[in-house]
Design an enzyme around this catalytic site. Structure first.
Site, PDB file in Angstrom:
ATOM      1  N   ASP A   1      35.120  48.946  13.101  1.00 13.04           N
ATOM      2  CA  ASP A   1      33.678  49.708  13.402  1.00 13.04           C
ATOM      3  C   ASP A   1      33.585  50.514  14.035  1.00 13.04           C
ATOM      4  O   ASP A   1      34.368  50.985  15.211  1.00 13.04           O
ATOM      5  CB  ASP A   1      33.040  48.262  14.244  1.00 13.04           C
ATOM      6  N   ILE A   2      33.059  51.048  13.997  1.00 13.95           N
ATOM      7  CA  ILE A   2      32.152  52.085  14.293  1.00 13.95           C
ATOM      8  C   ILE A   2      32.065  52.467  16.589  1.00 13.95           C
ATOM      9  O   ILE A   2      32.536  53.048  17.500  1.00 13.95           O
ATOM     10  CB  ILE A   2      31.618  52.970  14.231  1.00 13.95           C
TER      11      ILE A   2
ATOM     12  N   ASN B   1      26.330  38.865   9.011  1.00 15.14           N
ATOM     13  CA  ASN B   1      24.620  39.312   9.788  1.00 15.14           C
ATOM     14  C   ASN B   1      23.982  39.628   8.075  1.00 15.14           C
ATOM     15  O   ASN B   1      24.048  40.590   7.526  1.00 15.14           O
ATOM     16  CB  ASN B   1      23.872  40.798  10.713  1.00 15.14           C
TER      17      ASN B   1
ATOM     18  N   GLY C   1      19.783  40.536  12.001  1.00 14.42           N
ATOM     19  CA  GLY C   1      20.424  41.358  12.596  1.00 14.42           C
ATOM     20  C   GLY C   1      21.103  42.562  11.778  1.00 14.42           C
ATOM     21  O   GLY C   1      22.291  43.135  12.728  1.00 14.42           O
ATOM     22  N   GLN C   2      20.837  42.494  10.419  1.00 11.20           N
ATOM     23  CA  GLN C   2      21.872  43.025   9.272  1.00 11.20           C
ATOM     24  C   GLN C   2      21.284  44.575  10.180  1.00 11.20           C
ATOM     25  O   GLN C   2      19.658  44.586   9.764  1.00 11.20           O
ATOM     26  CB  GLN C   2      21.587  42.597   7.781  1.00 11.20           C
TER      27      GLN C   2
ATOM     28  N   HIS D   1      28.835  42.689   4.737  1.00  6.46           N
ATOM     29  CA  HIS D   1      29.538  42.870   5.449  1.00  6.46           C
ATOM     30  C   HIS D   1      30.288  42.070   6.089  1.00  6.46           C
ATOM     31  O   HIS D   1      29.117  41.191   6.328  1.00  6.46           O
ATOM     32  CB  HIS D   1      30.023  44.616   5.580  1.00  6.46           C
ATOM     33  N   LEU D   2      31.692  42.024   6.226  1.00  7.07           N
ATOM     34  CA  LEU D   2      32.039  40.578   7.174  1.00  7.07           C
ATOM     35  C   LEU D   2      33.123  41.599   8.122  1.00  7.07           C
ATOM     36  O   LEU D   2      33.486  42.531   7.924  1.00  7.07           O
ATOM     37  CB  LEU D   2      33.727  39.684   6.379  1.00  7.07           C
ATOM     38  N   HIS D   3      31.868  41.093   9.454  1.00  4.98           N
ATOM     39  CA  HIS D   3      33.010  41.649  10.237  1.00  4.98           C
ATOM     40  C   HIS D   3      34.032  40.489  11.193  1.00  4.98           C
ATOM     41  O   HIS D   3      33.538  39.522  10.716  1.00  4.98           O
ATOM     42  CB  HIS D   3      31.736  41.464  12.116  1.00  4.98           C
TER      43      HIS D   3
HETATM   44  P1  AMP Z   1      25.290  44.888  10.591  1.00  9.02           P
HETATM   45  O1  AMP Z   1      24.075  44.819  11.938  1.00  9.02           O
HETATM   46  O2  AMP Z   1      26.620  43.347  10.506  1.00  9.02           O
HETATM   47  O3  AMP Z   1      24.427  45.168   9.713  1.00  9.02           O
HETATM   48  O4  AMP Z   1      26.897  45.989  11.194  1.00  9.02           O
HETATM   49  C1  AMP Z   1      26.428  46.815  11.043  1.00  9.02           C
HETATM   50  C2  AMP Z   1      28.215  47.217  11.440  1.00  9.02           C
HETATM   51  O5  AMP Z   1      28.044  48.796  11.047  1.00  9.02           O
HETATM   52  C3  AMP Z   1      27.540  48.248  13.066  1.00  9.02           C
HETATM   53  O6  AMP Z   1      28.704  46.997  13.680  1.00  9.02           O
HETATM   54  C4  AMP Z   1      28.342  49.411  13.249  1.00  9.02           C
HETATM   55  O7  AMP Z   1      28.703  49.546  14.215  1.00  9.02           O
HETATM   56  C5  AMP Z   1      29.006  49.199  12.071  1.00  9.02           C
HETATM   57  N1  AMP Z   1      28.740  50.706  11.997  1.00  9.02           N
HETATM   58  C6  AMP Z   1      27.987  51.945  11.699  1.00  9.02           C
HETATM   59  N2  AMP Z   1      27.886  52.493  10.907  1.00  9.02           N
HETATM   60  C7  AMP Z   1      29.169  52.804  10.770  1.00  9.02           C
HETATM   61  C8  AMP Z   1      30.467  53.956  10.173  1.00  9.02           C
HETATM   62  N3  AMP Z   1      30.727  55.148   9.586  1.00  9.02           N
HETATM   63  N4  AMP Z   1      31.587  53.620  10.257  1.00  9.02           N
HETATM   64  C9  AMP Z   1      31.971  52.435  10.534  1.00  9.02           C
HETATM   65  N5  AMP Z   1      31.162  51.276  11.354  1.00  9.02           N
HETATM   66  C10 AMP Z   1      29.486  51.889  11.102  1.00  9.02           C
END
Ligand code: AMP
Ligand code: ZN
Length: 112
Positions: free
Chosen positions: A30-31, A86, A92-93, A99-101
């Site tokens: 994650d960025i 999310n 909160g998506q 995606h799975l965190h």
């Molecule tokens: P969500 O809130 O569950 O949709 O999470 C989206 C996640 O994607 C967040 O934790 C962001 O920090 C992450 N994210 C967004 N852009 C990027 C990217 N270019 N590379 C890696 N992670 C990202």
């Protein structure tokens, strides 16, 4: 999905720090990590969210779940980790590609 951020990462049009890849799954860091290790596990095929899944996604969902402990351990999370999906604006998506965190490590993991 032309405009999807994670589809662009899958296609290599945007950079990512990859942790794992196979024919149908991509895993990258994650960025904006919320813990010392914070991975995102995604299907390569675009699926908007968990709410868009049906029986045909059963195998990929199972695969993502089974990869989580394996990759967590590979990243040094031998004391455990947290998983989170999310779903939708109400959940909160922010990126509408399933995606799975998987995150953990350090002293204090954020509590929900
Ligand atoms: P969500 O809130 O569950 O949709 O999470 C989206 C996640 O994607 C967040 O934790 C962001 O920090 C992450 N994210 C967004 N852009 C990027 C990217 N270019 N590379 C890696 N992670 C990202
Ligand atoms: Zn996508």
């Amino acid at each position: 999905m032309d405009d999807c951020l994670f589809c662009k990462i899958v296609r290599g049009e945007l950079p990512s720090k990859k942790a794992y890849e196979d024919d149908d799954v991509l895993v990258f860091h994650d960025i904006h990590p919320i813990a010392p290790v914070h991975l995102l596990l995604i299907p390569k095929l675009h699926v908007e969210s968990l709410a868009s899944c049906d029986a045909k996604h059963q195998a990929i969902l199972g695969k993502l779940m089974l990869l989580a402990p394996r990759l967590a351990l590979e990243q040094g999370l031998d004391q455990g980790f947290r998983t989170m999906i999310n779903t939708g604006h109400g959940g909160g998506q922010e990126v509408f590609h399933l995606h799975l965190h998987v995150f953990g490590g350090g002293e204090h993991i954020p509590k929900i």
